[in-house]
Write an enzyme that holds these catalytic residues in place. Structure first.
Site, PDB file in Angstrom:
ATOM      1  N   GLY A   1       0.857  -1.176   0.000  1.00 40.69           N
ATOM      2  CA  GLY A   1       0.000   0.000   0.000  1.00 40.69           C
ATOM      3  C   GLY A   1       0.895   1.228   0.000  1.00 40.69           C
ATOM      4  N   SER A   2       0.308   2.392   0.177  1.00 43.36           N
ATOM      5  CA  SER A   2       1.100   3.617   0.079  1.00 43.36           C
ATOM      6  C   SER A   2       2.244   3.648   1.097  1.00 43.36           C
ATOM      7  CB  SER A   2       0.193   4.831   0.259  1.00 43.36           C
ATOM      8  OG  SER A   2      -0.635   4.654   1.404  1.00 43.36           O
TER       9      SER A   2
ATOM     10  N   GLU B   1       4.073   1.432   2.138  1.00 52.95           N
ATOM     11  CA  GLU B   1       5.180   0.506   1.855  1.00 52.95           C
ATOM     12  C   GLU B   1       6.006   0.942   0.652  1.00 52.95           C
ATOM     13  OE1 GLU B   1       1.953  -0.608   2.379  1.00 52.95           O
ATOM     14  OE2 GLU B   1       2.526  -0.815   4.484  1.00 52.95           O
TER      15      GLU B   1
ATOM     16  N   GLU C   1      -3.616 -10.769   1.649  1.00 52.11           N
ATOM     17  CA  GLU C   1      -2.479 -10.974   2.546  1.00 52.11           C
ATOM     18  C   GLU C   1      -2.428 -12.379   3.143  1.00 52.11           C
ATOM     19  OE1 GLU C   1      -4.446  -8.431   2.405  1.00 52.11           O
ATOM     20  OE2 GLU C   1      -3.247  -6.614   2.224  1.00 52.11           O
TER      21      GLU C   1
ATOM     22  N   HIS D   1       0.602  -4.402   4.168  1.00 48.14           N
ATOM     23  CA  HIS D   1       0.132  -3.031   4.303  1.00 48.14           C
ATOM     24  C   HIS D   1      -0.443  -2.790   5.705  1.00 48.14           C
ATOM     25  CE1 HIS D   1      -1.279   0.845   3.398  1.00 48.14           C
ATOM     26  NE2 HIS D   1      -2.550   0.541   3.328  1.00 48.14           N
TER      27      HIS D   1
ATOM     28  N   HIS E   1      -6.578 -32.564  19.147  1.00 52.61           N
ATOM     29  CA  HIS E   1      -7.630 -31.837  18.434  1.00 52.61           C
ATOM     30  C   HIS E   1      -8.970 -32.195  19.075  1.00 52.61           C
ATOM     31  CE1 HIS E   1      -9.529 -30.710  14.257  1.00 52.61           C
ATOM     32  NE2 HIS E   1      -9.988 -30.009  15.250  1.00 52.61           N
TER      33      HIS E   1
ATOM     34  N   GLY F   1      -4.185 -25.804  11.353  1.00 51.97           N
ATOM     35  CA  GLY F   1      -5.532 -26.161  10.913  1.00 51.97           C
ATOM     36  C   GLY F   1      -6.272 -24.994  10.293  1.00 51.97           C
TER      37      GLY F   1
HETATM   38  N1  TZD Z   1     -12.002 -21.361   8.652  1.00 55.34           N
HETATM   39  C1  TZD Z   1     -10.661 -21.500   8.685  1.00 55.34           C
HETATM   40  C2  TZD Z   1      -9.784 -20.356   8.274  1.00 55.34           C
HETATM   41  N2  TZD Z   1     -10.101 -22.636   9.082  1.00 55.34           N
HETATM   42  C3  TZD Z   1     -10.879 -23.672   9.471  1.00 55.34           C
HETATM   43  N3  TZD Z   1     -10.261 -24.790   9.874  1.00 55.34           N
HETATM   44  C4  TZD Z   1     -12.291 -23.589   9.390  1.00 55.34           C
HETATM   45  C5  TZD Z   1     -12.797 -22.392   8.989  1.00 55.34           C
HETATM   46  C6  TZD Z   1     -13.209 -24.712   9.835  1.00 55.34           C
HETATM   47  N4  TZD Z   1     -13.137 -25.908   8.960  1.00 55.34           N
HETATM   48  C7  TZD Z   1     -12.387 -27.005   9.277  1.00 55.34           C
HETATM   49  O1  TZD Z   1     -11.676 -27.123  10.295  1.00 55.34           O
HETATM   50  S1  TZD Z   1     -12.542 -28.225   8.130  1.00 55.34           S
HETATM   51  C8  TZD Z   1     -13.616 -27.323   7.188  1.00 55.34           C
HETATM   52  C9  TZD Z   1     -13.846 -26.081   7.782  1.00 55.34           C
HETATM   53  C10 TZD Z   1     -14.725 -25.051   7.188  1.00 55.34           C
HETATM   54  C11 TZD Z   1     -14.177 -27.887   5.932  1.00 55.34           C
HETATM   55  C12 TZD Z   1     -13.236 -27.852   4.784  1.00 55.34           C
HETATM   56  O2  TZD Z   1     -13.913 -28.307   3.659  1.00 55.34           O
HETATM   57  P1  TZD Z   1     -13.190 -28.943   2.423  1.00 55.34           P
HETATM   58  O3  TZD Z   1     -12.773 -30.393   2.888  1.00 55.34           O
HETATM   59  O4  TZD Z   1     -14.179 -29.005   1.324  1.00 55.34           O
HETATM   60  O5  TZD Z   1     -11.938 -28.251   2.132  1.00 55.34           O
HETATM   61  P2  TZD Z   1     -13.673 -31.673   3.251  1.00 55.34           P
HETATM   62  O6  TZD Z   1     -12.820 -32.814   2.825  1.00 55.34           O
HETATM   63  O7  TZD Z   1     -14.959 -31.611   2.514  1.00 55.34           O
HETATM   64  O8  TZD Z   1     -13.856 -31.671   4.730  1.00 55.34           O
END
Ligand code: TZD
Ligand code: CA
Length: 526
Positions: free
Chosen positions: A25-26, A28, A47, A70, A278, A399
């Protein structure tokens, strides 16, 4: 006298931080002015994608990477992707432009208020130089802290500092090195304990792969006949997954881990936190009669573990000592051959993910790097894949979705010698979709394989696990990734049949990216 900008550029050049991922952005622009020809600025359109690409690049090269963001808005967008870089321990050096010094207090547009607090608690160090003269030293500190802590850092620089003349250029010649060899007594004690154990088990974490210890870990496990698990929620694969001593990825629940390790009297964990759980599965942390010893160079991971003994040291010298000082032991099981994958499962109506992964395994070069962000297909993946090379498998380490597409682009840029395939769900792909533009624009040879099952599959599974099966917000029908790819300039095909898929996968991406969308049957991660 040279300007802060001149010294900063030269510092980065000398240390090889010349590939810069950014979205400017500006604020930077003054840093980017007069950038020497040796630099390559890789533009990302969001980003989160910028940081994801830098993370992939860092993981492919093992080197710190400069990221140009930015101010607060851009840094905020990067935050989700930053969680992955933190748990992958990627040394990203985030820089953001700040308003001119006189405009910060009045909170002029684009002033980054309390800039050093913004990225806390994710970054290992954050700073803003107290005066222009301190800019080069602060930049050096940001780079060294990222390397020493193996954690992203954040530096905010008021943009009127870059043109200021500075007095000292001594940082140009600095070196900062890190050595974490355990002390001899600690090492002796550890070797004795492993040698005396009746049924030791080895649990390896992603750091083993990051540290280039994949082959040494194999040698050590073979020498001592140790069964090997991968620590829960792995972001990299530290051991060949069809090796006769491989016992699988540990489940990510407390009780499930101890059930899996039952019967072992010593659990030696190398290069992993203990553990990255998890789903909540109550139970004892360890099976009856088991001791756990963790070796990690991540002091935080040692301190926060809920059980066991920890040695804060690099795992490399420990592996070497076990190999050199202990006599060879009989393998627990006599198998010597790599295991054969089973016949892939099939499903009515759409390809089973196992069929897709078997096709990858059969058609792709053995040294392919896979960036995987498909969350419901975990079990199918490990059943079908045969990964024998270091640096073959990468998953978002926290994750946080939005890693898959960008990290694959960064990885292919960081190491053009190995082919890269991104295996990404139709949900995950949207969080980092603009990486397609960067891949097309810079002609990065990545194959994007999108598994389309029309749903957030893993969430459906989690819904059942948590006793909340009927929740809104889990269906995503109607996404057309060939149309999206076309919009970003990436050639794409949609396939539904196995022979079409195999034909597509046999055509390598060489002079630029390509995308293959395949319709798949819904499976569960475990
Ligand atoms: N947002 C972010 C940034 N990270 C996350 N992990 C999630 C939401 C929640 N989340 C999961 O933990 S798995 C998932 C979500 C939304 C589903 C991903 O769907 P996909 O894969 O189509 O990539 P599958 O194989 O259909 O589960
Ligand atoms: Ca999906």
């Amino acid at each position: 006298m040279p300007t802060a900008r001149r010294i900063a550029h030269e510092f980065l050049e000398r240390r090889g931080l010349t590939t810069v991922f950014g979205n400017p952005g500006s604020n930077e622009l003054p840093f980017l002015a007069e950038l020497p020809d040796s630099f390559r600025y890789v533009l990302g359109l969001h980003e989160g994608v910028v940081v994801g690409m830098a993370d992939g690049y860092a993981q492919a090269t093992g080197r710190p990477v400069l990221v140009n963001l930015h101010a607060a808005a851009g840094s905020g967008n990067a935050m989700g992707a930053l969680t992955n870089a933190v748990y992958a321990r990627s040394p990203l050096v985030l820089t953001a432009g700040q308003q001119v010094r006189s405009a910060i207090g009045v909170e002029a547009m684009l002033a980054n208020v309390e800039a050093t607090q913004l990225m806390r608690p994710l970054v290992g160090w954050a700073g803003e130089p107290a005066c222009a003269d301190d800019v080069p030293r602060s930049l050096a500190q940001a780079v060294f802290e990222a390397e020493l802590q193996r954690r992203p850092t954040y530096l905010s620089v008021p943009y009127d500092d870059w043109a200021a003349e500075v007095e000292h250029a001594d940082v140009l010649d600095r070196t900062v090195r890190r050595g974490l060899v355990p002390d001899p007594d600690q090492l002796d004690a550890l070797v004795r304990e492993v040698g005396a154990a009746r049924r030791p088990a080895l649990v390896l974490g992603g750091d083993i792969d990051t540290d280039g210890l994949f082959d040494r870990a194999v040698a050590c496990a073979e020498h001592l006949g140790l069964p090997v698990w991968v620590a829960p929620s792995p972001h990299r694969l530290p051991f060949p997954n069809r090796h006769p001593l491989f016992r699988g990825v540990l489940p990510a629940g407390i009780g499930a881990v101890s059930a899996e390790l039952a019967g072992h009297d010593l659990v030696l964990v190398l290069g992993a936190p203990v553990f990255r759980y998890h789903q909540h599965v109550p139970g004892p942390y360890l099976p009856d009669g088991a001791r756990l010893i963790q070796v990690t160079d991540d002091a935080g991971a040692a301190a926060r573990a809920p059980m066991g003994e920890a040695l804060v040291a690099a795992p490399g010298p420990v592996i070497d000592a076990l190999l050199d000082r202990l006599p060879p032991r009989q393998q627990e099981h006599q198998a010597r051959e790599f295991t054969e994958p089973p016949q892939p499962a099939e499903a009515a109506g759409a390809l089973h993910p196992e069929q897709v992964f078997a096709a990858l395994r059969d058609t792709r070069p053995a040294d392919t790097r896979y960036v995987v962000e498909s969350t419901s297909t975990n079990a199918a993946w490990w059943r079908q894949m045969d990964l024998r090379h270091p640096g073959s498998y990468f998953f978002p380490a926290s994750g946080g979705l939005g890693f898959g597409l960008p990290a694959a682009v960064g990885m292919a840029m960081g190491d053009p010698d190995r082919p890269v395939v991104a295996v990404v769900g139709d949900g995950s792909a949207n969080y980092g979709i603009t990486a397609l533009w960067t891949a097309a624009h810079y002609k990065v040879p990545v194959t994007f394989l999108i598994l389309r099952n029309g749903t957030y599959g893993a969430l459906r599974w989690f819904g059942r696990l948590l006793g909340t099966p009927d929740v809104p917000g889990t269906e995503i029908p109607g996404l057309d990734f060939t149309a999206l790819a076309a919009g970003y300039g990436v050639p794409a095909t949609a396939v539904t049949e196995l022979d079409e898929l195999r034909a597509e996968l046999k055509t390598p991406a060489t002079d630029g990216p390509r995308l293959v969308q395949v319709d798949t049957h819904l499976t569960t991660p475990e």
